[in-house]
Design a protein around this motif. Structure first.
Motif, PDB file in Angstrom:
ATOM      1  N   ASN A  65      -5.211  -4.881  -7.145  1.00  0.00           N
ATOM      2  CA  ASN A  65      -4.201  -4.420  -8.090  1.00  0.00           C
ATOM      3  C   ASN A  65      -4.207  -5.233  -9.381  1.00  0.00           C
ATOM      4  O   ASN A  65      -3.941  -4.696 -10.456  1.00  0.00           O
ATOM      5  N   THR A  66      -4.534  -6.523  -9.284  1.00  0.00           N
ATOM      6  CA  THR A  66      -4.647  -7.350 -10.496  1.00  0.00           C
ATOM      7  C   THR A  66      -5.765  -6.818 -11.385  1.00  0.00           C
ATOM      8  O   THR A  66      -5.586  -6.636 -12.597  1.00  0.00           O
ATOM      9  N   ILE A  68      -7.062  -3.798 -11.385  1.00  0.00           N
ATOM     10  CA  ILE A  68      -6.677  -2.477 -11.906  1.00  0.00           C
ATOM     11  C   ILE A  68      -5.783  -2.620 -13.138  1.00  0.00           C
ATOM     12  O   ILE A  68      -6.009  -1.979 -14.168  1.00  0.00           O
ATOM     13  N   LEU A  69      -4.786  -3.522 -13.052  1.00  0.00           N
ATOM     14  CA  LEU A  69      -3.863  -3.696 -14.193  1.00  0.00           C
ATOM     15  C   LEU A  69      -4.581  -4.263 -15.411  1.00  0.00           C
ATOM     16  O   LEU A  69      -4.321  -3.853 -16.536  1.00  0.00           O
ATOM     17  N   PHE A 105      -2.427   1.936  -8.978  1.00  0.00           N
ATOM     18  CA  PHE A 105      -1.674   0.716  -8.677  1.00  0.00           C
ATOM     19  C   PHE A 105      -0.475   1.043  -7.786  1.00  0.00           C
ATOM     20  O   PHE A 105      -0.219   0.369  -6.786  1.00  0.00           O
ATOM     21  N   ASN A 108      -1.487   1.931  -4.157  1.00  0.00           N
ATOM     22  CA  ASN A 108      -1.738   0.693  -3.410  1.00  0.00           C
ATOM     23  C   ASN A 108      -0.430   0.040  -2.994  1.00  0.00           C
ATOM     24  O   ASN A 108      -0.279  -0.425  -1.869  1.00  0.00           O
ATOM     25  N   LYS A 109       0.502  -0.003  -3.926  1.00  0.00           N
ATOM     26  CA  LYS A 109       1.811  -0.614  -3.676  1.00  0.00           C
ATOM     27  C   LYS A 109       2.529   0.129  -2.546  1.00  0.00           C
ATOM     28  O   LYS A 109       3.168  -0.470  -1.691  1.00  0.00           O
ATOM     29  N   ASP A 191       1.514  -6.123 -17.659  1.00  0.00           N
ATOM     30  CA  ASP A 191       0.336  -6.860 -17.207  1.00  0.00           C
ATOM     31  C   ASP A 191       0.638  -8.364 -17.164  1.00  0.00           C
ATOM     32  O   ASP A 191       0.334  -9.058 -16.190  1.00  0.00           O
ATOM     33  N   TRP A 194       2.706  -9.416 -14.200  1.00  0.00           N
ATOM     34  CA  TRP A 194       1.923  -9.399 -12.968  1.00  0.00           C
ATOM     35  C   TRP A 194       1.001 -10.626 -12.880  1.00  0.00           C
ATOM     36  O   TRP A 194       0.754 -11.138 -11.784  1.00  0.00           O
TER      37      TRP A 194
END
Lengths: 205, 95
Positions: A65-66, A68-69, A105, A108-109, A191, A194
């Motif tokens: 996810n990191t 992706i962001l 994202f 996934n969450k 971003d 995160w």
């Protein structure tokens, strides 16, 4: 004469809107900053429980996810470059990619939260109460802070969707794109938050 | 808008910023695999700070803004660190 006035007015409007966006970003930084201080104090008082609870989180899904962001931040920045170069088609592609990555994202969450909830790591469940004060605090903060962040992602998807619609209708173009710039600032803020949440929750050691 | 002297950041620059952020992310994940005690958190936070600086400077375009914006953003981060410090002065010296 008249066009000169409206021209200057357009510039002021641009500055004012950018300044307003930055003021909003400051309030957001202090909102998450406040939560970060709560986190720091509770972790300082329950170091062992926070470490054990942190190991329950999936480093893999957090890392994915990191990434992706970070990529979505880049495509958002690139959409501004495309508009500045008067390339409407590329701008639309970049904005669409950003929205797509934001949705990935959130998917996934959804799976991540679903797994935690099925294990009973959810505020006010009996299984969590048995694990003690530190674990309750960790998962409380985990759901509040990543939840508030996820809410910002959802708002971002709506905001960027609106911008995409405006670019499509050519209401945002190389001569007037401050709404796109503000959307970019908002998305990079999401971003930025995160970047701190990821090591604090997923990488406790 | 001729008077709107906007700086155009090229695609290449954006790609390089992303590459730097991804390298820093993998370093953060790698460091937490090592046994460094409390240094792990310190290192992770320092790298997060560096990533935040890169995002603010390039993606959020602060590098190309006037000193007014740079000073304001710096002040907000200093304000946050001061609140954090003052809070911990209480917890450190509480008996």
């Amino acid at each position: 004469m008249n066009s000169n006035i409206s021209h200057a007015h357009g510039h002021d409007e641009h500055e004012a809107s950018k300044f307003g966006m930055w003021l909003f970003i400051f309030t957001e930084l202090l909102l998450f900053g406040g939560l970060l201080i709560v986190y720091a104090v509770y972790r300082y008082r329950n170091p062992a429980a926070f470490q054990l609870a942190g190991e329950e989180l999936d480093v893999m899904i957090g890392t994915v996810n990191t990434v992706i962001l970070l990529i979505s931040s880049m495509t958002m920045a690139m959409s501004i470059t495309a508009i500045q170069k008067n390339d409407r088609r590329m701008a639309l592609i970049f904005l669409g990619t950003t929205i797509f990555l934001a949705v990935v994202f959130m998917v996934n969450k959804y799976f991540e939260w679903g797994e935690k909830i099925s294990y009973g790591f959810f505020p006010d469940t009996t299984s969590l109460h048995e694990l003690g004060q530190g674990t309750i605090l960790f998962f409380g903060l985990y759901f509040v802070m990543t939840g508030l962040h996820a809410l910002h992602i959802i708002i971002g998807v709506v905001f960027i969707g609106y911008i995409l619609f405006k670019v499509q209708k050519s209401e945002i173009h190389s001569g007037n794109y401050y709404l796109l710039e503000n959307g970019g600032l908002y998305w990079h803020l999401v971003d930025l938050i995160w970047i701190f949440l990821f090591p604090l929750f997923y990488l406790i050691h | 808008m001729s008077e709107h002297k906007s700086h155009v950041t090229g695609y290449r620059t954006h790609l390089m910023v992303l590459a730097a952020l991804l390298v820093l992310t993998s370093i953060t994940v790698g460091i937490t695999r090592l046994e460094l005690g409390p240094l792990n958190t310190t290192a992770a936070m320092l790298i997060a700070g560096l990533k935040a600086f890169i995002v603010l400077a390039w993606f959020m375009h602060l590098k190309f803004e006037s000193a007014f914006y740079k000073i304001m953003v710096t002040l907000v981060f200093i304000l946050f660190l001061l609140i954090l410090l003052v809070t911990f002065f209480d917890y450190w010296f509480r008996t």
